[in-house]
Design a protein around this motif. Structure first.
Motif, PDB file in Angstrom:
ATOM      1  N   TYR A  15       8.333 -43.549   7.959  1.00 16.03           N
ATOM      2  CA  TYR A  15       7.195 -43.471   8.808  1.00 16.03           C
ATOM      3  C   TYR A  15       5.749 -43.055   7.999  1.00 16.03           C
ATOM      4  O   TYR A  15       4.784 -43.183   8.537  1.00 16.03           O
ATOM      5  N   PHE A  16       5.915 -42.767   6.688  1.00 15.54           N
ATOM      6  CA  PHE A  16       4.810 -42.482   6.025  1.00 15.54           C
ATOM      7  C   PHE A  16       4.616 -43.990   5.271  1.00 15.54           C
ATOM      8  O   PHE A  16       5.086 -44.059   4.184  1.00 15.54           O
ATOM      9  N   SER A  17       3.861 -44.937   5.936  1.00 13.92           N
ATOM     10  CA  SER A  17       3.944 -46.168   5.396  1.00 13.92           C
ATOM     11  C   SER A  17       2.886 -46.748   5.920  1.00 13.92           C
ATOM     12  O   SER A  17       1.904 -46.308   7.016  1.00 13.92           O
ATOM     13  N   ASP A  18       2.423 -48.049   5.812  1.00 16.40           N
ATOM     14  CA  ASP A  18       1.143 -48.691   6.090  1.00 16.40           C
ATOM     15  C   ASP A  18       0.897 -48.661   7.756  1.00 16.40           C
ATOM     16  O   ASP A  18       1.927 -48.945   8.329  1.00 16.40           O
ATOM     17  N   HIS A  19      -0.080 -48.728   7.975  1.00 13.49           N
ATOM     18  CA  HIS A  19      -0.671 -48.615   9.428  1.00 13.49           C
ATOM     19  C   HIS A  19      -0.310 -47.464  10.246  1.00 13.49           C
ATOM     20  O   HIS A  19      -0.387 -47.392  11.445  1.00 13.49           O
ATOM     21  N   MET A  20      -0.085 -46.380   9.435  1.00 13.57           N
ATOM     22  CA  MET A  20       0.495 -45.436  10.183  1.00 13.57           C
ATOM     23  C   MET A  20      -0.922 -44.309  10.719  1.00 13.57           C
ATOM     24  O   MET A  20      -1.999 -44.588  10.195  1.00 13.57           O
ATOM     25  N   VAL A  21      -0.354 -43.696  11.712  1.00 10.25           N
ATOM     26  CA  VAL A  21      -1.719 -42.746  12.271  1.00 10.25           C
ATOM     27  C   VAL A  21      -1.282 -41.246  12.088  1.00 10.25           C
ATOM     28  O   VAL A  21      -0.297 -40.949  12.186  1.00 10.25           O
TER      29      VAL A  21
END
Length: 291
Positions: free
Chosen positions: A34-40
């Motif tokens: 979940y630490f990846s592109d598009h994260m919030v």
């Protein structure tokens, strides 16, 4: 991956699993999916980041005007905290060790976890068929709303192509929150329809709940008797009626279920859905939970 305790610290055995599952180059810095592109990332408070690296390796994190450093411990674990982030973006987050991880299109805003049964799990596309308001939401682009689930394994931007697959309840909440606060919103989903509450308890919560423990103890005293009655009376009686129905060309009903073992949820350890769908999120910076 079922890696994190309630306070974001990683269980040693689970860290070993993560390190074994990492790339063959064990020295490389790695982070959960979940630490990846598009994260919030959560705004205004603490937004932790963590992962693995070679023991003793220096890890640097750069995001906006914050540059942080940590050293991986003897088990290869490292953890850092971004603090006081203002809502907005997108920005790039860079993690540097022996390798470099660049996470693109990162927003900062309000992050909410949605969990529970079918009311939370059901997709927006199904409800939108009979709900004009939700149908308009599903058909709209929301570049500042993103969704993540353990099953999906990646962040999705809220576009008409993706919106129908989001939880109807979590998505409609996110859209309303985004409009009211005018900030990005991250949705993290862990929900499974038609499931017992015991499947969602953490082991710690169950162990600390005396009424639950008392009920398990009481049930344990009668379990052997119930099982014997099931095997000697209930199941043979059903089998007899099933054989008669089959011989008469009639439908055969479903076989009765044996009594559940004390302290289990549908024959599995309590909290099996918590471990699969909620525990992976523990430690991630969030504003709250919808259940």
């Amino acid at each position: 991956m079922r890696l994190f305790t309630r306070f974001g610290k990683v269980q040693p055995l689970c860290w070993a699993v993560l390190m074994l599952a990492a790339s063959p180059a064990m020295a490389e810095v790695a982070v959960p999916p979940y630490f990846s592109d598009h994260m919030v990332l959560q705004c205004e408070t603490v937004a932790p980041l963590w992962g693995t690296a070679a023991p003793g390796e220096e890890v640097k994190v750069s995001f906006r005007n914050q540059e942080l450093q940590a050293k991986a411990n003897d088990q290869g674990q490292w953890r850092l905290e971004l603090k006081g982030l203002k809502a907005g973006g997108p920005d790039t987050l860079t993690i540097t060790g022996s390798n470099i991880i660049k996470i693109e299109d990162v927003l900062v805003g309000e992050v909410w976890v949605g969990s529970g049964q079918s009311t939370m799990a059901a997709g927006a596309a199904g409800y939108a068929k009979n709900d004009e308001v939700l149908a308009k939401m599903v058909a709209t682009d929301y570049p500042q709303i993103r969704g993540y689930s353990v099953r999906g394994g990646k962040w999705l931007v809220a576009t008409p192509a993706a919106n129908g697959g989001f939880s109807a309840l979590l998505f409609s909440f996110a859209v309303t929150l985004h409009k009211d606060l005018d900030v990005p919103v991250g949705m993290m989903l862990g929900a499974v329809g038609g499931t017992p509450s015991g499947a969602w308890l953490s082991p710690e919560a169950l162990a600390a709940d005396k009424p639950c423990q008392d009920l398990i103890a009481v049930y344990s005293q009668t379990y052997d008797q119930q099982l014997a009655d099931f095997n000697n009376r209930v199941l043979p009686a059903w089998q007899k009626s099933a054989d008669a129905a089959k011989a008469a060309g009639k439908p055969v009903g479903r076989a009765p279920a044996p009594p559940a073992k004390p302290g289990t949820a549908r024959g599995q350890d309590p909290g099996y859905l918590y471990k699969a769908h909620i525990q992976p999120f523990v430690g991630y910076g969030i504003r709250g939970v919808l259940w």
